[in-house]
Each structure stands twice: as C-alpha cells, then as structure tokens.
Design an enzyme around this catalytic site. Structure first.
Site, mmCIF file in Angstrom:
data_model
loop_
_atom_site.group_PDB
_atom_site.id
_atom_site.type_symbol
_atom_site.label_atom_id
_atom_site.label_comp_id
_atom_site.label_asym_id
_atom_site.label_seq_id
_atom_site.Cartn_x
_atom_site.Cartn_y
_atom_site.Cartn_z
ATOM 1 N N CYS A 161 0.830 -1.211 0.000
ATOM 2 C CA CYS A 161 0.000 0.000 0.000
ATOM 3 C C CYS A 161 0.868 1.268 0.000
ATOM 4 C CB CYS A 161 -0.943 -0.008 1.185
ATOM 5 S SG CYS A 161 -0.164 -0.416 2.752
HETATM 6 N N1 LIG Z 1 -4.511 -4.311 4.537
HETATM 7 C C1 LIG Z 1 -3.902 -3.563 3.629
HETATM 8 O O1 LIG Z 1 -4.059 -2.337 3.585
HETATM 9 C C2 LIG Z 1 -3.030 -4.198 2.604
HETATM 10 C C3 LIG Z 1 -2.706 -5.533 2.648
HETATM 11 N N2 LIG Z 1 -1.868 -6.055 1.700
HETATM 12 C C4 LIG Z 1 -1.499 -7.459 1.747
HETATM 13 O O2 LIG Z 1 -2.621 -8.241 1.333
HETATM 14 C C5 LIG Z 1 -2.666 -9.464 2.039
HETATM 15 C C6 LIG Z 1 -3.998 -9.554 2.785
HETATM 16 O O3 LIG Z 1 -4.087 -8.459 3.675
HETATM 17 P P1 LIG Z 1 -5.357 -8.208 4.626
HETATM 18 O O4 LIG Z 1 -6.599 -8.380 3.842
HETATM 19 O O5 LIG Z 1 -5.099 -6.940 5.317
HETATM 20 O O6 LIG Z 1 -5.193 -9.441 5.650
HETATM 21 P P2 LIG Z 1 -6.193 -9.988 6.741
HETATM 22 O O7 LIG Z 1 -5.346 -10.392 7.893
HETATM 23 O O8 LIG Z 1 -7.300 -9.034 6.962
HETATM 24 O O9 LIG Z 1 -6.781 -11.302 6.051
HETATM 25 C C7 LIG Z 1 -6.006 -12.445 5.799
HETATM 26 C C8 LIG Z 1 -6.912 -13.523 5.241
HETATM 27 O O10 LIG Z 1 -6.155 -14.706 4.965
HETATM 28 C C9 LIG Z 1 -6.854 -15.845 5.529
HETATM 29 N N3 LIG Z 1 -5.867 -16.893 5.718
HETATM 30 C C10 LIG Z 1 -4.917 -16.996 6.683
HETATM 31 N N4 LIG Z 1 -4.174 -18.116 6.498
HETATM 32 C C11 LIG Z 1 -4.650 -18.703 5.372
HETATM 33 C C12 LIG Z 1 -4.326 -19.908 4.671
HETATM 34 N N5 LIG Z 1 -3.328 -20.694 5.087
HETATM 35 N N6 LIG Z 1 -5.049 -20.249 3.584
HETATM 36 C C13 LIG Z 1 -6.082 -19.471 3.172
HETATM 37 N N7 LIG Z 1 -6.444 -18.318 3.801
HETATM 38 C C14 LIG Z 1 -5.733 -17.945 4.882
HETATM 39 C C15 LIG Z 1 -7.491 -15.252 6.770
HETATM 40 O O11 LIG Z 1 -8.543 -16.021 7.290
HETATM 41 P P3 LIG Z 1 -8.331 -17.122 8.445
HETATM 42 O O12 LIG Z 1 -7.167 -16.706 9.284
HETATM 43 O O13 LIG Z 1 -9.635 -17.130 9.191
HETATM 44 O O14 LIG Z 1 -8.075 -18.395 7.717
HETATM 45 C C16 LIG Z 1 -8.032 -13.955 6.168
HETATM 46 O O15 LIG Z 1 -9.160 -14.249 5.388
HETATM 47 C C17 LIG Z 1 -1.448 -9.456 2.976
HETATM 48 O O16 LIG Z 1 -0.384 -10.099 2.359
HETATM 49 C C18 LIG Z 1 -1.144 -7.970 3.136
HETATM 50 O O17 LIG Z 1 0.206 -7.765 3.424
HETATM 51 C C19 LIG Z 1 -1.376 -5.306 0.666
HETATM 52 C C20 LIG Z 1 -1.688 -3.991 0.561
HETATM 53 C C21 LIG Z 1 -2.520 -3.317 1.529
HETATM 54 C C1 LIG Z 2 -0.850 0.132 9.151
HETATM 55 C C2 LIG Z 2 -0.066 -1.111 8.795
HETATM 56 O O1 LIG Z 2 0.257 -1.906 9.644
HETATM 57 N N1 LIG Z 2 0.261 -1.272 7.514
HETATM 58 C C3 LIG Z 2 0.976 -2.413 7.036
HETATM 59 C C4 LIG Z 2 1.176 -2.314 5.543
HETATM 60 C C5 LIG Z 2 0.262 -3.208 4.791
HETATM 61 C C6 LIG Z 2 0.691 -3.396 3.328
HETATM 62 O O2 LIG Z 2 0.460 -2.817 2.353
HETATM 63 O O3 LIG Z 2 1.508 -4.109 3.028
HETATM 64 P P1 LIG Z 2 2.141 -5.468 2.685
HETATM 65 O O4 LIG Z 2 1.324 -6.157 1.694
HETATM 66 O O5 LIG Z 2 3.513 -5.208 2.214
HETATM 67 O O6 LIG Z 2 2.141 -6.169 4.022
HETATM 68 C C7 LIG Z 2 2.361 -2.503 7.675
HETATM 69 O O7 LIG Z 2 2.991 -1.497 7.916
HETATM 70 O O8 LIG Z 2 2.831 -3.632 7.817
#
Ligand SMILES: NC(=O)C1=CN([C@@H]2O[C@H](COP(=O)(O)OP(=O)(O)OC[C@H]3O[C@@H](n4cnc5c(N)ncnc54)[C@H](OP(=O)(O)O)[C@@H]3O)[C@@H](O)[C@H]2O)C=CC1
Ligand SMILES: CC(=O)N[C@@H](CCC(=O)OP(=O)(O)O)C(=O)O
Length: 347
Positions: A161
C-alpha cells in the site's frame, strides 16, 4: 450474458479486509464469475457466509467461506481461470506456485513475489524464498507503469500500500530525469489501521492507536520502494487513528534548471490517460477523505526553490491493494482498466 463470456474467479483470504473488498468487486465485474471464497483449513470463520462477517455484503455476496488445505487439490480448481491471493506473505509464497501449476492466473496481494533479490526475504520477511523461478517471472503490478508486463505474466505481484502511494508520486520525476543524482527522496506516510489486517493485535487495539511512527528504519516497504524506483529512499510509516487511507508527504531535490512547468509536464505525460491517478488543481491538496472508499490515488505538489514536496493519497485497501488487483485483472484480460471500480463512489 452467456456464462462462457465470464472468467471463473476465486478469492483466497476472503474473510480479510482486502479479500472482502475483492469479493464485492469481483461480484460486480461483468466478465468475472465469483466461484469460491477461501480461508485457512482451521479458520474460525469456515463455512460462514461472508456476509455474516461483512454486513454490507448481505444480499450482494452471501457465498460461504470454504476451508482450503495447505496442499491444494488440482482437480478442485481445474475450471478456475484466475485466483486472487489476499493472504499473508508466507501463505501466498506457498500457495501461488500450486495455483500457477494448475494453470491459473494469479494476482497476489502479498509481498511474496515483489522483489527479486536473494537476501530480501530472509531479511525483511523472515523466511527463505523457495520459488526463485516464479520470482523471476512475476511482474510487479504497479498498474500505470507495468501494463505490458501485466498483460503477459501469469503471476502478478501487487505492490504494498505504501509503495503504491510513494511510487505513483516519484516515478514521473525519476522517469523524466528531474531528480538530482544524489537525491534520496524522504517519504513520511500515515496509514489507517486497516493496513494491519483484520486480526486483533495490541498495536491496532482501539485504545492503543493514536498517531505514531513505527517500523522506523526497518520497514520492508523501504527496500520495495527503492528497488522499484531505482534509487535509495528514506521511508517512515506512521499509524493514524482512522480506519482506511494513506497520506504520503514526500520531499525531493530537483536539478537546478528544473522549472514548475517541467514538473507539471512530467506528471501530465505520465498520467494524462490514466483514469485512476488524479492530478489535482493547484492549491487543492490530496486528502484521505477524498480517496477513502475509492480506487484513486490523488497527487499534487509544491515547488519551493529546487525542493519539491509531493502529496499522495489513496485508500490502502483499494488503490493500495484490491482495486489495483482488479485494475491488473482488467489490463491482463484486455478490459477497460476501471471496469468494476469506478461509478460507485459514495460521499
Ligand atoms: N490491509 C492492507 O491495507 C493491505 C494488505 N496487503 C497485503 O494483502 C494481504 C492480505 O491483507 P489483509 O486483507 O489486510 O489481511 P487480513 O489479515 O485481513 O486477512 C487475511 C486472510 O487470509 C486468511 N488466511 C490466513 N491463512 C490462510 C491460509 N493458510 N489459507 C487461506 N487463507 C488464509 C485469513 O482467514 P483465516 O485466518 O480465518 O483463515 C483472512 O481471510 C497481505 O499479504 C497484506 O500484506 C497489501 C496492501 C494493503
Ligand atoms: C498500518 C499497517 O500496519 N500497515 C501495514 C502495511 C500493509 C501493506 O500494504 O503491506 P504489505 O502487503 O507489504 O504487508 C504494515 O505497515 O505492515
């Protein structure tokens, strides 16, 4: 519409914040059929309808969250065209090659395939990377800058992000050769709490969150931004007490003969035909309020002598994650890049 006109799509990690956004976006995509939502094998949310977790999806997406084994059964996914992995880095690292081997197109929202450098993953992610072949082939899905690669690659590694906000601001200047040779851009960025994902933790606890820097000097997005910009940067993330959005304030030094007209021209030529990057009018500054719940990144800048300050705002869950993933899906399959993304902006 004939079903054959639609691509069969699944979302892994669908109960998370970015996964739930993807579910809504895929559901409203005219050329995508949402075929399954997956969580981990022992998820506490297994078999619940996603709309039980996200009330706004009630009546829109009510599919159940299906447990997914760590080793997938290729037969189950034989008819699936595209997979969105909205999973943690280590989970994507293990799952992406399995789906790729099934012939699926993979859009990975994690950091597992973003940087092709040998020592990067042990140092910044705490695990050894075992899929150097896919690291070589993965294309970094910074959509405005990688359209050709995104069209061709089977594995798209969506940017983090903060890197999306930062690189969208810096790349036009770097590309136009406006930065001094020894300029090290200084990026100070603040994110809403959803950036940390849905799982409870002390740092994202309501009573703990205020406004503070974190990951100072060690955040994994510093090398990600440097690698994809092609120069060192100083990056300091901050956590703010709001749910979603990122505002980055970025300082750079310009070569002595560079004028404001050159800067304006650099941004215009990079983004004039890119509808998800909005260049704001003079004096209107990017704000989280204007980008939250939208797929846009907003940019503006101020020249002070040879010093330029750039402001960049986006929704971390949308342009910083799921909307950019859909944008790449659209580019890959030849649809208009904004399909299923714009036209739904609430005020
Ligand atoms: N949040 C953000 O702003 C951003 C996030 N990202 C990246 O995107 C990805 C997702 O982020 P985010 O949505 O915030 O994460 P969350 O922690 O909100 O969600 C993670 C999801 O993965 C599931 N999960 C965990 N383990 C497994 C597995 N072994 N198999 C299948 N599903 C699984 C969890 O459900 P459960 O544990 O119940 O199985 C949950 O649905 C991460 O890699 C993050 O770094 C990238 C950019 C921005
Ligand atoms: C507020 C906050 O905790 N933000 C996350 C960034 C999430 C994200 O974009 O990143 P990745 O997919 O690289 O994990 C962090 O700093 O780890």
């Amino acid at each position: 519409m004939n079903e054959k006109d639609q691509l069969n799509v699944i979302i892994v990690g669908a109960s998370g914040y970015t996964g739930a956004e993807l579910a809504a976006q895929v559901e409203r995509h005219p050329y995508a059929k949402l075929c399954g939502l997956y969580v981990s094998e022992n998820s506490q949310d297994a078999h619940k309808p996603i709309s039980q977790l996200y009330g706004q999806l009630r009546g829109v997406v009510d599919l159940p969250l299906t447990p997914l084994a760590a080793t997938i059964d290729p037969q189950t996914f034989a008819d699936i065209d595209a997979v969105f992995l909205a999973t943690a880095h280590s989970v994507s690292h293990d799952l992406a090659p399995q789906f790729l081997a099934c012939g699926c197109q993979v859009f990975d929202l994690s950091g597992a395939f973003r940087v092709n450098q040998a020592d990067f993953y042990p140092k910044f992610y705490g695990f050894e990377h075992h899929h150097a072949d896919w690291l070589d082939k993965a294309v970094y899905g910074l959509a405005e800058w990688q359209a050709e690669g995104v069209r061709d690659a089977q594995l798209i590694a969506l940017p983090g992000c903060y890197p999306t906000a930062s690189l969208s601001a810096l790349k036009p200047l770097q590309h136009a050769g406006l930065l001094t040779d020894n300029c090290t851009p200084v990026i100070d960025a603040t994110s809403g709490v959803s950036g940390a994902g849905r799982k409870a933790s002390l740092t994202s606890n309501f009573c703990e969150v205020s406004l503070n820097p974190y990951g100072v000097g060690v955040h994994r997005h510093q090398p990600e931004i440097s690698y994809h910009l092609g120069r060192e940067v100083i990056f300091t993330p901050h956590l703010g007490s709001f749910p979603r959005g990122i505002l980055a304030t970025i300082h750079v030094d310009l070569k002595t003969d560079v004028t404001l007209a050159d800067v304006n021209q650099a941004y215009q030529s990079a983004y004039a035909d890119k509808p998800l990057v909005r260049l704001l009018e003079p004096g209107i500054w990017p704000a989280i309020k204007a980008v939250a719940n939208t797929p846009f990144v907003d940019l503006n800048w101020s020249l002070q002598g040879h010093h330029l300050i750039i402001f960049s705002a986006e929704d971390n869950l949308l342009k910083g994650a799921s909307a950019q993933a859909i944008q790449c899906f659209n580019i890959h399959y030849g649809y208009p890049s904004t399909l299923a993304l714009t036209g739904d902006v609430a005020c």
